[in-house]
Scaffold this active site. Structure first.
Site, PDB file in Angstrom:
ATOM      1  N   LEU A  20      -8.720   5.879 -10.381  1.00  0.00           N
ATOM      2  CA  LEU A  20      -8.796   6.155 -11.814  1.00  0.00           C
ATOM      3  C   LEU A  20      -7.486   5.876 -12.552  1.00  0.00           C
ATOM      4  O   LEU A  20      -7.469   5.882 -13.777  1.00  0.00           O
ATOM      5  CB  LEU A  20      -9.214   7.608 -12.045  1.00  0.00           C
ATOM      6  CG  LEU A  20     -10.714   7.878 -11.923  1.00  0.00           C
ATOM      7  CD1 LEU A  20     -10.977   9.366 -11.754  1.00  0.00           C
ATOM      8  CD2 LEU A  20     -11.452   7.358 -13.157  1.00  0.00           C
ATOM      9  N   LYS A  21      -6.398   5.621 -11.813  1.00  0.00           N
ATOM     10  CA  LYS A  21      -5.150   5.285 -12.506  1.00  0.00           C
ATOM     11  C   LYS A  21      -5.346   4.039 -13.362  1.00  0.00           C
ATOM     12  O   LYS A  21      -4.861   3.960 -14.487  1.00  0.00           O
ATOM     13  CB  LYS A  21      -4.010   5.056 -11.515  1.00  0.00           C
ATOM     14  CG  LYS A  21      -2.679   4.707 -12.202  1.00  0.00           C
ATOM     15  CD  LYS A  21      -1.535   4.594 -11.224  1.00  0.00           C
ATOM     16  CE  LYS A  21      -1.616   3.302 -10.447  1.00  0.00           C
ATOM     17  NZ  LYS A  21      -1.259   2.124 -11.307  1.00  0.00           N
ATOM     18  N   HIS A  43      -3.606   4.236  -2.228  1.00  0.00           N
ATOM     19  CA  HIS A  43      -4.564   3.330  -1.593  1.00  0.00           C
ATOM     20  C   HIS A  43      -5.239   4.002  -0.399  1.00  0.00           C
ATOM     21  O   HIS A  43      -6.453   3.878  -0.201  1.00  0.00           O
ATOM     22  CB  HIS A  43      -3.858   2.062  -1.110  1.00  0.00           C
ATOM     23  CG  HIS A  43      -3.296   1.202  -2.185  1.00  0.00           C
ATOM     24  ND1 HIS A  43      -1.946   1.091  -2.410  1.00  0.00           N
ATOM     25  CD2 HIS A  43      -3.888   0.410  -3.105  1.00  0.00           C
ATOM     26  CE1 HIS A  43      -1.729   0.262  -3.415  1.00  0.00           C
ATOM     27  NE2 HIS A  43      -2.894  -0.164  -3.858  1.00  0.00           N
ATOM     28  N   GLN A  96      -4.933 -12.864 -12.205  1.00  0.00           N
ATOM     29  CA  GLN A  96      -4.859 -11.706 -13.086  1.00  0.00           C
ATOM     30  C   GLN A  96      -3.447 -11.420 -13.572  1.00  0.00           C
ATOM     31  O   GLN A  96      -3.198 -10.420 -14.232  1.00  0.00           O
ATOM     32  CB  GLN A  96      -5.446 -10.463 -12.412  1.00  0.00           C
ATOM     33  CG  GLN A  96      -4.642  -9.904 -11.266  1.00  0.00           C
ATOM     34  CD  GLN A  96      -5.408  -8.826 -10.515  1.00  0.00           C
ATOM     35  OE1 GLN A  96      -6.401  -9.117  -9.830  1.00  0.00           O
ATOM     36  NE2 GLN A  96      -4.985  -7.577 -10.645  1.00  0.00           N
ATOM     37  N   SER A 131       2.127   3.923  -7.404  1.00  0.00           N
ATOM     38  CA  SER A 131       1.898   2.524  -7.753  1.00  0.00           C
ATOM     39  C   SER A 131       2.774   1.662  -6.867  1.00  0.00           C
ATOM     40  O   SER A 131       3.902   2.041  -6.519  1.00  0.00           O
ATOM     41  CB  SER A 131       2.237   2.270  -9.226  1.00  0.00           C
ATOM     42  OG  SER A 131       2.262   0.877  -9.504  1.00  0.00           O
ATOM     43  N   LEU A 163       0.809  -1.221   0.000  1.00  0.00           N
ATOM     44  CA  LEU A 163       0.000   0.000   0.000  1.00  0.00           C
ATOM     45  C   LEU A 163       0.842   1.271   0.000  1.00  0.00           C
ATOM     46  O   LEU A 163       1.960   1.304   0.482  1.00  0.00           O
ATOM     47  CB  LEU A 163      -0.931   0.006   1.212  1.00  0.00           C
ATOM     48  CG  LEU A 163      -1.876  -1.192   1.344  1.00  0.00           C
ATOM     49  CD1 LEU A 163      -2.828  -0.975   2.507  1.00  0.00           C
ATOM     50  CD2 LEU A 163      -2.660  -1.433   0.059  1.00  0.00           C
ATOM     51  N   HIS A 164       0.256   2.313  -0.583  1.00  0.00           N
ATOM     52  CA  HIS A 164       0.877   3.639  -0.623  1.00  0.00           C
ATOM     53  C   HIS A 164      -0.226   4.679  -0.424  1.00  0.00           C
ATOM     54  O   HIS A 164      -1.388   4.326  -0.161  1.00  0.00           O
ATOM     55  CB  HIS A 164       1.620   3.853  -1.953  1.00  0.00           C
ATOM     56  CG  HIS A 164       0.809   3.516  -3.168  1.00  0.00           C
ATOM     57  ND1 HIS A 164      -0.280   4.263  -3.577  1.00  0.00           N
ATOM     58  CD2 HIS A 164       0.919   2.497  -4.065  1.00  0.00           C
ATOM     59  CE1 HIS A 164      -0.800   3.742  -4.672  1.00  0.00           C
ATOM     60  NE2 HIS A 164      -0.095   2.671  -4.992  1.00  0.00           N
ATOM     61  N   ILE A 186      -3.580   9.664  -7.412  1.00  0.00           N
ATOM     62  CA  ILE A 186      -2.697  10.298  -6.438  1.00  0.00           C
ATOM     63  C   ILE A 186      -1.267  10.171  -6.958  1.00  0.00           C
ATOM     64  O   ILE A 186      -0.836   9.098  -7.389  1.00  0.00           O
ATOM     65  CB  ILE A 186      -2.816   9.628  -5.055  1.00  0.00           C
ATOM     66  CG1 ILE A 186      -4.277   9.643  -4.593  1.00  0.00           C
ATOM     67  CG2 ILE A 186      -1.929  10.341  -4.044  1.00  0.00           C
ATOM     68  CD1 ILE A 186      -4.885  11.031  -4.459  1.00  0.00           C
TER      69      ILE A 186
END
Length: 286
Positions: free
Chosen positions: A148-149, A37, A61, A185, A33-34, A176
């Site tokens: 939205l990234k 998130h 995935q 990311s 996480l960053h 962000i």
């Protein structure tokens, strides 16, 4: 913040929250996480009464086994960050808990999945739909929050919710960025020093391209963006597409749509970075 690892424990806590009249918000993640998130969690805290986050690296995935193996993992740190953002429940299952049996479902998202990420990562969005639909079924949130990234992923999830007739509202959240513009990311931690130094060129080029959007033709602008990023020895564009923001289909002229987005994927060594910029929508142009 409580941490649970089984569906039974998860549902016990969620059901208790619902019985107390609380609206449940959900933030699914793959961990590492960053601040991006955490911005989703904070929006969920503001919009709902009881926030659940999941940390699960979904093998279905990844179409590249090396990518799956190298994906960063640090659950203890993730838990600390979620608690600091006032998340109330962390669901961190193992693979067998999410997939007690092999998930053989095949989703059909038509043109939404045949372009961009879908073209270069075959099977990726089917894996996303499998895991997100399973998590939605486990958590049963009223609202779920996505960044939205991952622009195409957001469109796919919305289509999946419609196909399966799920009663969850999908809330899009703004990208962000680091102070130098690089979209946050989990993969950024995999960049070496030179790659990290050059990576902000992606965002800078996209932002700069907005100045030329009304003047250049679509193909000219695409060429300009790709050429500028590829001038860096550390970066190589995999694709850059200018698309209708709803259908994700490439457009030829600026007049073809009221909602135009530029979506890009760039390799920095073996690390794959994605980003996007909105050129035009009904409220704001260029």
């Amino acid at each position: 913040m409580k941490i649970v690892r089984t569906v039974a424990d998860l549902q016990k806590h969620v059901e208790a929250a619902k019985q107390a009249g609380k609206q449940v918000g959900f933030v699914p993640t793959m961990g590492a996480l960053h601040k991006g998130h955490l911005s989703l969690v904070k929006q969920a805290v503001e919009a709902t009464d009881y926030v659940v986050a999941s940390v699960f690296v979904n093998p279905n995935q990844f179409n590249n086994s090396k990518d799956l193996e190298s994906y960063p993992r640090n659950l203890d740190r993730d838990a600390e960050m979620l608690q600091s953002a006032n998340c109330e429940l962390l669901f961190s299952p193992d693979v067998k808990e999410v997939y007690p049996e092999e998930d053989t479902r095949q989703f059909n998202f038509g043109d939404l999945e045949s372009v961009m990420e879908g073209r270069f990562r075959p099977g990726h969005f089917n894996g996303v739909a499998q895991v997100v639909s399973r998590l939605f079924d486990m958590v049963k949130p009223q609202k779920a929050f996505f960044g939205l990234k991952d622009f195409q992923q957001l469109a796919i999830i919305r289509a999946m919710v419609k196909q399966l007739n799920l009663s969850v509202e999908i809330i899009p959240c703004e990208i962000i960025r680091e102070e130098d513009g690089l979209a946050m990311s989990s993969r950024n931690t995999l960049l070496n020093v030179n790659q990290r130094k050059n990576a902000p060129l992606i965002a800078h080029t996209l932002f700069e391209s907005c100045k030329f959007a009304p003047e250049l033709r679509i193909n000219e602008l695409k060429s300009k963006v790709v050429t500028q990023i590829n001038q860096s020895d550390e970066l190589e564009v995999e694709y850059f597409e200018i698309v209708d923001g709803n259908t994700l289909q490439a457009i030829d002229n600026w007049s073809d749509s009221d909602y135009i987005v530029g979506c890009i994927a760039v390799f920095a060594g073996e690390v794959r970075l994605i980003d996007n910029v909105t050129y035009k929508n009904t409220d704001h142009e260029y």
